[in-house]
Scaffold this active site. Structure first.
Site, PDB file in Angstrom:
ATOM      1  N   ILE A  33       0.829  -1.214   0.000  1.00 53.83           N
ATOM      2  CA  ILE A  33       0.000   0.000   0.000  1.00 53.83           C
ATOM      3  C   ILE A  33       0.862   1.264   0.000  1.00 53.83           C
ATOM      4  O   ILE A  33       0.397   2.336  -0.390  1.00 53.83           O
ATOM      5  CB  ILE A  33      -0.948  -0.032   1.233  1.00 53.83           C
ATOM      6  CG1 ILE A  33      -2.166   0.834   1.016  1.00 53.83           C
ATOM      7  CG2 ILE A  33      -0.221   0.346   2.520  1.00 53.83           C
ATOM      8  CD1 ILE A  33      -3.264   0.599   2.047  1.00 53.83           C
ATOM      9  N   ASN A  90      11.829  -8.457   6.740  1.00 52.60           N
ATOM     10  CA  ASN A  90      12.092  -7.840   8.034  1.00 52.60           C
ATOM     11  C   ASN A  90      11.622  -8.782   9.139  1.00 52.60           C
ATOM     12  O   ASN A  90      10.534  -9.357   9.052  1.00 52.60           O
ATOM     13  CB  ASN A  90      11.355  -6.505   8.141  1.00 52.60           C
ATOM     14  CG  ASN A  90      11.940  -5.462   7.219  1.00 52.60           C
ATOM     15  OD1 ASN A  90      13.149  -5.392   7.046  1.00 52.60           O
ATOM     16  ND2 ASN A  90      11.087  -4.652   6.607  1.00 52.60           N
ATOM     17  N   HIS A 103       6.054 -12.213   5.871  1.00 52.47           N
ATOM     18  CA  HIS A 103       5.903 -11.680   4.520  1.00 52.47           C
ATOM     19  C   HIS A 103       7.260 -11.418   3.902  1.00 52.47           C
ATOM     20  O   HIS A 103       8.215 -11.068   4.592  1.00 52.47           O
ATOM     21  CB  HIS A 103       5.065 -10.400   4.502  1.00 52.47           C
ATOM     22  CG  HIS A 103       5.562  -9.311   5.399  1.00 52.47           C
ATOM     23  ND1 HIS A 103       5.336  -9.316   6.754  1.00 52.47           N
ATOM     24  CD2 HIS A 103       6.270  -8.192   5.134  1.00 52.47           C
ATOM     25  CE1 HIS A 103       5.880  -8.237   7.290  1.00 52.47           C
ATOM     26  NE2 HIS A 103       6.471  -7.537   6.326  1.00 52.47           N
TER      27      HIS A 103
HETATM   28  P1  AMP Z   1       7.267  -4.654   7.376  1.00 45.88           P
HETATM   29  O1  AMP Z   1       7.822  -3.346   7.862  1.00 45.88           O
HETATM   30  O2  AMP Z   1       8.327  -5.551   6.784  1.00 45.88           O
HETATM   31  O3  AMP Z   1       6.430  -5.338   8.420  1.00 45.88           O
HETATM   32  O4  AMP Z   1       6.351  -4.296   6.138  1.00 45.88           O
HETATM   33  C1  AMP Z   1       4.972  -4.157   6.228  1.00 45.88           C
HETATM   34  C2  AMP Z   1       4.515  -3.598   4.920  1.00 45.88           C
HETATM   35  O5  AMP Z   1       3.118  -3.741   4.832  1.00 45.88           O
HETATM   36  C3  AMP Z   1       4.810  -2.097   4.723  1.00 45.88           C
HETATM   37  O6  AMP Z   1       5.625  -1.929   3.566  1.00 45.88           O
HETATM   38  C4  AMP Z   1       3.420  -1.474   4.547  1.00 45.88           C
HETATM   39  O7  AMP Z   1       3.401  -0.453   3.583  1.00 45.88           O
HETATM   40  C5  AMP Z   1       2.606  -2.675   4.099  1.00 45.88           C
HETATM   41  N1  AMP Z   1       1.183  -2.597   4.405  1.00 45.88           N
HETATM   42  C6  AMP Z   1       0.591  -2.260   5.576  1.00 45.88           C
HETATM   43  N2  AMP Z   1      -0.750  -2.344   5.482  1.00 45.88           N
HETATM   44  C7  AMP Z   1      -1.015  -2.762   4.213  1.00 45.88           C
HETATM   45  C8  AMP Z   1      -2.218  -3.020   3.495  1.00 45.88           C
HETATM   46  N3  AMP Z   1      -3.432  -2.886   4.059  1.00 45.88           N
HETATM   47  N4  AMP Z   1      -2.114  -3.412   2.199  1.00 45.88           N
HETATM   48  C9  AMP Z   1      -0.907  -3.539   1.610  1.00 45.88           C
HETATM   49  N5  AMP Z   1       0.267  -3.309   2.243  1.00 45.88           N
HETATM   50  C10 AMP Z   1       0.213  -2.917   3.524  1.00 45.88           C
END
Ligand code: AMP
Length: 117
Positions: A33, A90, A103
């Protein structure tokens, strides 16, 4: 250890939408997002693992293989194979992990900065 209130668990349950790229019985892939590169996708497991460490310590060899093969499948869907890409997972507080559900980030579509690596 796993908190089912996280945003990716809600996406898996269909409680909030995502911009889907690929789905099978093991994984879901969708666009981030808040993209950090021209192409920024996320691949998540349907299994409830908090992060890479939890996954490698508690999943089967087949789950691990399926996850990594799914990442490459998504890379190919996105057309990133030829020019390359970066995979980021991460893990935990010091990495800045925001969402406590396993993820892999796939970043590509342009030359990526190397200053933090
Ligand atoms: P991390 O910091 O590795 O946990 O990455 C989490 C990622 O999830 C970040 O890059 C956010 O931009 C992404 N994110 C959070 N909420 C959503 C959502 N609803 N849809 C898509 N991506 C998301």
């Amino acid at each position: 250890m796993y908190d089912a209130n996280n945003v990716f668990a809600k996406i898996l349950r269909g409680e909030i939408p995502c911009n889907k790229i690929y789905e099978d019985e093991k994984v879901l892939a969708f666009y981030d997002i808040n993209p950090k590169a021209k192409i920024h996708a996320l691949v998540i497991t349907k299994g409830m693992y908090a992060n890479f460490q939890d996954f490698l310590e508690h999943s089967s060899d087949k789950e691990i293989t399926d996850f990594f093969r799914a990442i490459v499948h998504v890379v190919n869907i996105l057309g990133l194979k030829e020019d390359g890409y970066r995979i980021v997972m991460n893990t935990g507080k010091n990495s800045g992990q925001e969402v406590p559900h396993l993820h892999a980030h796939i970043l590509g579509g342009e030359v990526l900065p190397t200053d933090s690596l």
